[in-house]
Design a protein around this motif. Structure first.
Motif, PDB file in Angstrom:
ATOM      1  N   ALA A   1       8.444   3.160   6.469  1.00 45.48           N
ATOM      2  CA  ALA A   1       8.844   3.341   7.875  1.00 45.48           C
ATOM      3  C   ALA A   1       8.573   2.075   8.701  1.00 45.48           C
ATOM      4  CB  ALA A   1       8.082   4.521   8.475  1.00 45.48           C
ATOM      5  N   HIS A   2       7.517   1.346   8.357  1.00 45.67           N
ATOM      6  CA  HIS A   2       7.128   0.139   9.123  1.00 45.67           C
ATOM      7  C   HIS A   2       6.840  -0.997   8.151  1.00 45.67           C
ATOM      8  CE1 HIS A   2       6.623   2.607  12.783  1.00 45.67           C
ATOM      9  NE2 HIS A   2       6.092   3.506  11.972  1.00 45.67           N
ATOM     10  N   PRO A   3       7.880  -1.665   7.626  1.00 41.14           N
ATOM     11  CA  PRO A   3       7.629  -2.748   6.663  1.00 41.14           C
ATOM     12  C   PRO A   3       6.785  -3.860   7.300  1.00 41.14           C
ATOM     13  CG  PRO A   3       9.987  -2.244   6.844  1.00 41.14           C
ATOM     14  CD  PRO A   3       9.296  -1.485   7.935  1.00 41.14           C
ATOM     15  N   ASP A   4       5.875  -4.437   6.510  1.00 39.76           N
ATOM     16  CA  ASP A   4       5.036  -5.559   6.952  1.00 39.76           C
ATOM     17  C   ASP A   4       4.090  -5.207   8.096  1.00 39.76           C
ATOM     18  OD1 ASP A   4       5.847  -7.500   5.110  1.00 39.76           O
ATOM     19  OD2 ASP A   4       7.674  -7.879   6.247  1.00 39.76           O
ATOM     20  N   ARG A   5       3.891  -3.905   8.318  1.00 39.86           N
ATOM     21  CA  ARG A   5       2.956  -3.512   9.382  1.00 39.86           C
ATOM     22  C   ARG A   5       1.916  -2.540   8.827  1.00 39.86           C
ATOM     23  NH1 ARG A   5       5.295  -4.987  14.575  1.00 39.86           N
ATOM     24  NH2 ARG A   5       6.190  -6.996  13.997  1.00 39.86           N
ATOM     25  N   ILE A   6       0.729  -2.581   9.424  1.00 42.57           N
ATOM     26  CA  ILE A   6      -0.320  -1.581   9.122  1.00 42.57           C
ATOM     27  C   ILE A   6      -0.754  -0.996  10.454  1.00 42.57           C
ATOM     28  CG2 ILE A   6      -2.748  -1.291   8.433  1.00 42.57           C
ATOM     29  CD1 ILE A   6      -2.352  -3.303   6.229  1.00 42.57           C
ATOM     30  N   GLN A   7      -0.770   0.333  10.535  1.00 45.30           N
ATOM     31  CA  GLN A   7      -1.263   0.983  11.754  1.00 45.30           C
ATOM     32  C   GLN A   7      -2.514   1.795  11.421  1.00 45.30           C
ATOM     33  OE1 GLN A   7       1.986   3.284  13.410  1.00 45.30           O
ATOM     34  NE2 GLN A   7       3.224   1.468  13.815  1.00 45.30           N
ATOM     35  N   ILE A   8      -3.445   1.835  12.365  1.00 47.79           N
ATOM     36  CA  ILE A   8      -4.627   2.690  12.208  1.00 47.79           C
ATOM     37  C   ILE A   8      -4.793   3.535  13.470  1.00 47.79           C
ATOM     38  CG2 ILE A   8      -5.857   1.132  10.629  1.00 47.79           C
ATOM     39  CD1 ILE A   8      -7.637   0.278  13.013  1.00 47.79           C
ATOM     40  N   LEU A   9      -5.377   4.714  13.294  1.00 48.65           N
ATOM     41  CA  LEU A   9      -5.713   5.591  14.417  1.00 48.65           C
ATOM     42  C   LEU A   9      -7.229   5.587  14.495  1.00 48.65           C
ATOM     43  CD1 LEU A   9      -4.295   7.611  16.390  1.00 48.65           C
ATOM     44  CD2 LEU A   9      -4.788   9.398  14.717  1.00 48.65           C
ATOM     45  N   MET A  10      -7.786   5.020  15.557  1.00 44.38           N
ATOM     46  CA  MET A  10      -9.226   4.736  15.584  1.00 44.38           C
ATOM     47  C   MET A  10      -9.893   5.286  16.840  1.00 44.38           C
ATOM     48  SD  MET A  10     -10.923   0.984  16.021  1.00 44.38           S
ATOM     49  CE  MET A  10     -10.690   0.968  17.808  1.00 44.38           C
ATOM     50  N   ALA A  11     -10.926   6.091  16.645  1.00 47.09           N
ATOM     51  CA  ALA A  11     -11.735   6.551  17.781  1.00 47.09           C
ATOM     52  C   ALA A  11     -12.773   5.469  18.080  1.00 47.09           C
ATOM     53  CB  ALA A  11     -12.429   7.854  17.428  1.00 47.09           C
TER      54      ALA A  11
ATOM     55  N   ARG B   1      -0.252  11.080   8.587  1.00 50.97           N
ATOM     56  CA  ARG B   1       0.888  10.431   9.268  1.00 50.97           C
ATOM     57  C   ARG B   1       1.568   9.468   8.298  1.00 50.97           C
ATOM     58  NH1 ARG B   1       1.387   5.758  12.884  1.00 50.97           N
ATOM     59  NH2 ARG B   1       3.070   6.102  14.402  1.00 50.97           N
ATOM     60  N   ALA B   2       0.743   8.713   7.529  1.00 48.73           N
ATOM     61  CA  ALA B   2       1.302   7.799   6.522  1.00 48.73           C
ATOM     62  C   ALA B   2       2.074   8.592   5.470  1.00 48.73           C
ATOM     63  CB  ALA B   2       0.171   7.001   5.864  1.00 48.73           C
ATOM     64  N   ALA B   3       1.481   9.708   5.004  1.00 49.25           N
ATOM     65  CA  ALA B   3       2.124  10.507   3.951  1.00 49.25           C
ATOM     66  C   ALA B   3       3.429  11.118   4.449  1.00 49.25           C
ATOM     67  CB  ALA B   3       1.170  11.606   3.482  1.00 49.25           C
ATOM     68  N   ILE B   4       3.425  11.642   5.675  1.00 42.95           N
ATOM     69  CA  ILE B   4       4.642  12.280   6.215  1.00 42.95           C
ATOM     70  C   ILE B   4       5.740  11.231   6.393  1.00 42.95           C
ATOM     71  CG2 ILE B   4       5.595  13.454   8.254  1.00 42.95           C
ATOM     72  CD1 ILE B   4       2.765  14.887   8.444  1.00 42.95           C
ATOM     73  N   GLN B   5       5.380  10.067   6.950  1.00 40.14           N
ATOM     74  CA  GLN B   5       6.388   8.997   7.120  1.00 40.14           C
ATOM     75  C   GLN B   5       6.980   8.614   5.758  1.00 40.14           C
ATOM     76  OE1 GLN B   5       4.697   5.639   9.212  1.00 40.14           O
ATOM     77  NE2 GLN B   5       4.632   6.701  11.172  1.00 40.14           N
ATOM     78  N   GLU B   6       6.111   8.502   4.758  1.00 39.32           N
ATOM     79  CA  GLU B   6       6.561   8.097   3.422  1.00 39.32           C
ATOM     80  C   GLU B   6       7.469   9.156   2.807  1.00 39.32           C
ATOM     81  OE1 GLU B   6       3.720   6.822  -0.150  1.00 39.32           O
ATOM     82  OE2 GLU B   6       3.853   5.387   1.502  1.00 39.32           O
ATOM     83  N   ARG B   7       7.032  10.419   2.907  1.00 36.22           N
ATOM     84  CA  ARG B   7       7.809  11.506   2.301  1.00 36.22           C
ATOM     85  C   ARG B   7       9.142  11.722   3.027  1.00 36.22           C
ATOM     86  NH1 ARG B   7       5.406  15.131  -1.124  1.00 36.22           N
ATOM     87  NH2 ARG B   7       6.355  16.938  -0.095  1.00 36.22           N
TER      88      ARG B   7
ATOM     89  N   ILE C   1      -5.106   4.193   6.489  1.00 41.15           N
ATOM     90  CA  ILE C   1      -3.864   3.627   7.041  1.00 41.15           C
ATOM     91  C   ILE C   1      -3.015   4.780   7.563  1.00 41.15           C
ATOM     92  CG2 ILE C   1      -1.765   2.333   6.480  1.00 41.15           C
ATOM     93  CD1 ILE C   1      -3.429   0.767   4.409  1.00 41.15           C
ATOM     94  N   ALA C   2      -2.521   4.639   8.794  1.00 45.67           N
ATOM     95  CA  ALA C   2      -1.814   5.737   9.473  1.00 45.67           C
ATOM     96  C   ALA C   2      -0.310   5.501   9.539  1.00 45.67           C
ATOM     97  CB  ALA C   2      -2.387   5.920  10.884  1.00 45.67           C
ATOM     98  N   SER C   3       0.212   4.624   8.661  1.00 45.67           N
ATOM     99  CA  SER C   3       1.656   4.357   8.690  1.00 45.67           C
ATOM    100  C   SER C   3       2.124   4.100   7.271  1.00 45.67           C
ATOM    101  CB  SER C   3       1.950   3.129   9.559  1.00 45.67           C
ATOM    102  OG  SER C   3       1.249   2.002   9.057  1.00 45.67           O
ATOM    103  N   SER C   4       3.444   4.199   7.056  1.00 39.82           N
ATOM    104  CA  SER C   4       3.999   3.940   5.731  1.00 39.82           C
ATOM    105  C   SER C   4       4.800   2.648   5.757  1.00 39.82           C
ATOM    106  CB  SER C   4       4.918   5.091   5.339  1.00 39.82           C
ATOM    107  OG  SER C   4       5.777   4.681   4.295  1.00 39.82           O
ATOM    108  N   MET C   5       4.736   1.892   4.656  1.00 33.72           N
ATOM    109  CA  MET C   5       5.521   0.653   4.556  1.00 33.72           C
ATOM    110  C   MET C   5       7.019   0.953   4.586  1.00 33.72           C
ATOM    111  SD  MET C   5       3.587  -1.774   1.818  1.00 33.72           S
ATOM    112  CE  MET C   5       4.073  -3.341   2.521  1.00 33.72           C
TER     113      MET C   5
ATOM    114  N   PHE D   1       0.845  -1.195   0.000  1.00 28.95           N
ATOM    115  CA  PHE D   1       0.000   0.000   0.000  1.00 28.95           C
ATOM    116  C   PHE D   1       0.876   1.240   0.000  1.00 28.95           C
ATOM    117  CE2 PHE D   1       0.754  -1.308   4.379  1.00 28.95           C
ATOM    118  CZ  PHE D   1       1.115  -0.132   5.016  1.00 28.95           C
ATOM    119  N   SER D   2       0.244   2.377  -0.320  1.00 32.06           N
ATOM    120  CA  SER D   2       0.972   3.635  -0.210  1.00 32.06           C
ATOM    121  C   SER D   2       0.109   4.633   0.558  1.00 32.06           C
ATOM    122  CB  SER D   2       1.344   4.163  -1.595  1.00 32.06           C
ATOM    123  OG  SER D   2       0.233   4.089  -2.445  1.00 32.06           O
ATOM    124  N   ALA D   3       0.682   5.788   0.872  1.00 29.98           N
ATOM    125  CA  ALA D   3      -0.031   6.795   1.669  1.00 29.98           C
ATOM    126  C   ALA D   3      -1.349   7.146   0.989  1.00 29.98           C
ATOM    127  CB  ALA D   3       0.829   8.038   1.816  1.00 29.98           C
TER     128      ALA D   3
END
Length: 608
Positions: free
Chosen positions: A391-401, A465-471, A385-389, A241-243
């Protein structure tokens, strides 16, 4: 004798269009048609040239987009090389479901109607435009339109001699028959998700059983809202995936609700059964193992926590042995009773399980084989998705209320998926969550020199957060973030991460803590305060602007405004930047923003 065959094809995002399509299917059966009801993307579109009679039921999502389950069909239909007369033998009708508070009201239905006409189709009626904003909902348009449609269809395909329309008093057979297995027969273990290596990229029909690695609360314990940063391990899934992309999660009902449901309906949760279609050609429900237990069916498949629709009460009324209950159910399913149904169901967000409690005599008489006609399946939920591959290979993070709110019902309303995910504790053993990834609506610039201005109040900051980590991983420095929340000490998500990037020169950060001072301060105020920088990034450096967040959190926009798709306050702040720094008139500023949106330099993703 002409074959009396009708095909109903639907494009549905939240289930309303599917529910309406199934209603048309039932009405067709009462008129002795052979009828198939299918999602547009499950139908082999190459066969459309052989169809004689089709009703399309389509919702419009977001900014005039087709629902996910008709995207492939949509691409095919608008291919330039389709011959103009290819659908000349087709009689068709289009029923649209939309919301007139959006600028592209029922855009998909209107465009579909026009395109099928272009390809030679013969419209039976003008396109119907159902509107969520109407007091009676879409049914205000749908009910009279369907009466006219059946009149038209029955003149083309009269009832066979000796047959009458099956009376509404007669219950139609269920879609499937349910066969209990003998207590002592051997049962293969039909577990929903075996964490085996998938053959194909995970999808809705083949989700990946991801291991939950952490589930951490990121708001202060004293804060009214529980927000989680949750991490999943997707090693070996083939997921990329990407940002801007979205993870889809398939939730399940909580054990207490499942137990209550089984008690109410007098079902043994451990009984095994197999399903058989009543009519040949009907496919079995995807994702349900065969054989299956009642507990598995109720936990993973039946959406007993959704707000029931009109069709639920209609079918329920057939099982009622109690006169008072039956009268009420019939009222709820009539056109005249829609106001009453709205007050009972939609306004307080009453769940299917709670509605079943209110009709106890009827509920205990429901035949188990009708459960799949009565209750829709649990739909997957989408999270940015709140993370970038990178920065965090093989992981997916979410920010969830975690969704929880009060209505006039005594018990607080809870979001099915967020409550379930929040309850999982990876420290107490192996926790698996079925998921897959979908392309998101936001696209970030590939060019490293293009700066991005991101406006993300609350959990709207997740895709950024995903976009900033990726960039940052790619060495891009032009990252500007406007973040808003209530209090710096309570809900400033990812504070340490942002501050470190500011120190390293990768991020410009502007924060608005609305409750930390007398006067409330929001992201739009920070945009206006920093208007010179915003104008400089937009005008000299061709910056892209992104906005994500919970739309009702912004003041409502006057309905005459053309930029309805953007939360009002932010659109107005940007317009004032264009006026004060760029010297544009109010109408030029609005036109400029519209042009940015058209060229994808302004993208927004808001939800309610």
């Amino acid at each position: 004798m002409v074959e009396r065959k009708l095909l109903v094809l639907f494009g549905s995002q939240t289930g309303t269009a599917q529910d309406t399509a199934e209603r048309i299917g039932r009405e067709a059966k009462r008129r002795h048609f052979q009828c198939r009801v299918e999602a547009l993307d499950s139908y082999d579109v190459a066969n459309l040239i052989n169809e004689l009679l089709v009703v399309f039921v389509c919702a419009t999502t977001g900014q005039g987009d087709p629902p996910d389950n008709m995207k492939m069909f949509w691409r095919f239909l608008f291919r330039k090389n389709l011959p103009p007369g290819s659908l000349c033998q087709l009689d068709y009708a289009v029923l649209g479901l939309g919301d007139s508070s959006y600028p592209k009201f029922n855009f998909v239905a209107k465009k579909l109607h026009k395109r099928v006409l272009q390809l030679g189709g013969n419209p039976l009626l003008p396109v119907a435009l159902g509107d969520d904003q109407h007091d009676l909902g879409p049914d205000a348009v749908v009910d009279p339109w369907l009466l006219a449609l059946w009149d038209k269809i029955l003149t083309l395909y009269p009832l066979p001699p000796g047959l009458d329309i099956i009376s509404p008093d007669v219950r139609l057979p269920p879609k499937y028959t349910l066969h209990y297995l003998a207590e002592d027969s051997p049962h293969p273990d039909g577990g929903l998700l075996q964490p085996t290596a998938p053959k194909a990229v995970p999808s809705e029909l083949h989700p990946f059983a991801a291991c939950m690695v952490s589930n951490q609360r990121v708001t202060a314990e004293s804060h009214f809202q529980d927000v989680r940063l949750i991490e999943f391990d997707v090693t070996g899934s083939g997921i990329t995936f990407s940002a801007g992309d979205v993870v889809m999660i398939q939730p399940q009902n909580c054990p207490e609700d499942v137990q209550q449901f089984c008690q109410l309906l007098r079902l043994d949760p451990d009984r095994h059964f197999v399903l058989k279609p009543t009519e040949p050609g009907t496919s079995l429900p995807a994702l349900l193992p065969q054989p299956c237990t009642i507990r598995h069916l109720v936990t993973h498949y039946l959406d007993i926590s959704c707000v029931p629709r009109r069709s639920f009460f209609e079918l329920l009324s057939y099982f009622s042995t109690n006169e008072l209950e039956r009268e009420k159910l019939q009222e709820f399913s009539s056109a005249q009773g829609q106001e009453e149904l709205y007050s009972y169901c939609n306004r307080p967000r009453r769940t299917t399980l709670e509605a079943l409690w209110d009709f106890p005599h009827t509920t205990c008489a429901i035949p188990p084989e009708y459960l799949l006609d009565l209750i829709p399946r649990i739909r997957p939920r989408a999270f940015s998705i709140a993370s970038s591959m990178l920065a965090h290979p093989d992981r997916i993070q979410i920010l969830m209320a975690v969704v929880q709110y009060k209505t006039r019902l005594s018990k607080p309303r809870r979001g099915l998926c967020s409550t379930w995910l929040a309850s999982l504790n990876p420290e107490q053993g192996d926790v698996r969550v079925p998921l897959w990834v979908k392309k998101g609506g936001m696209k970030f610039p590939a060019d490293s020199d293009t700066p991005v201005i991101m406006i993300g109040p609350g959990t709207g900051v997740a895709p950024f957060r995903a976009a900033i980590q990726e960039r940052v991983a790619q060495g891009h420095r032009g990252n500007c973030l406007f973040f808003g929340c209530r209090q710096k000490s309570k809900d400033f998500y990812c504070q340490a991460e942002w501050e470190e990037l500011v120190t390293k020169g990768f991020l410009m950060l502007f924060t608005a803590f609305s409750r930390d001072q007398e006067e409330k301060v929001y992201v739009q105020h920070r945009i206006q305060e920093n208007r010179r920088l915003v104008w400089e990034l937009l005008s000299s450096r061709s910056a892209h602007v992104y906005l994500a967040g919970y739309a009702p959190g912004f003041p409502a926009r006057p309905s005459s405004h053309r930029l309805l798709s953007l939360p009002a306050a932010v659109a107005e702040a940007l317009q004032s930047v264009l006026q004060l720094e760029g010297g544009l008139s109010p109408s030029e500023a609005e036109e400029h923003l519209t042009a940015l949106e058209r060229s994808q330099r302004f993208q927004s993703e808001t939800w309610s």
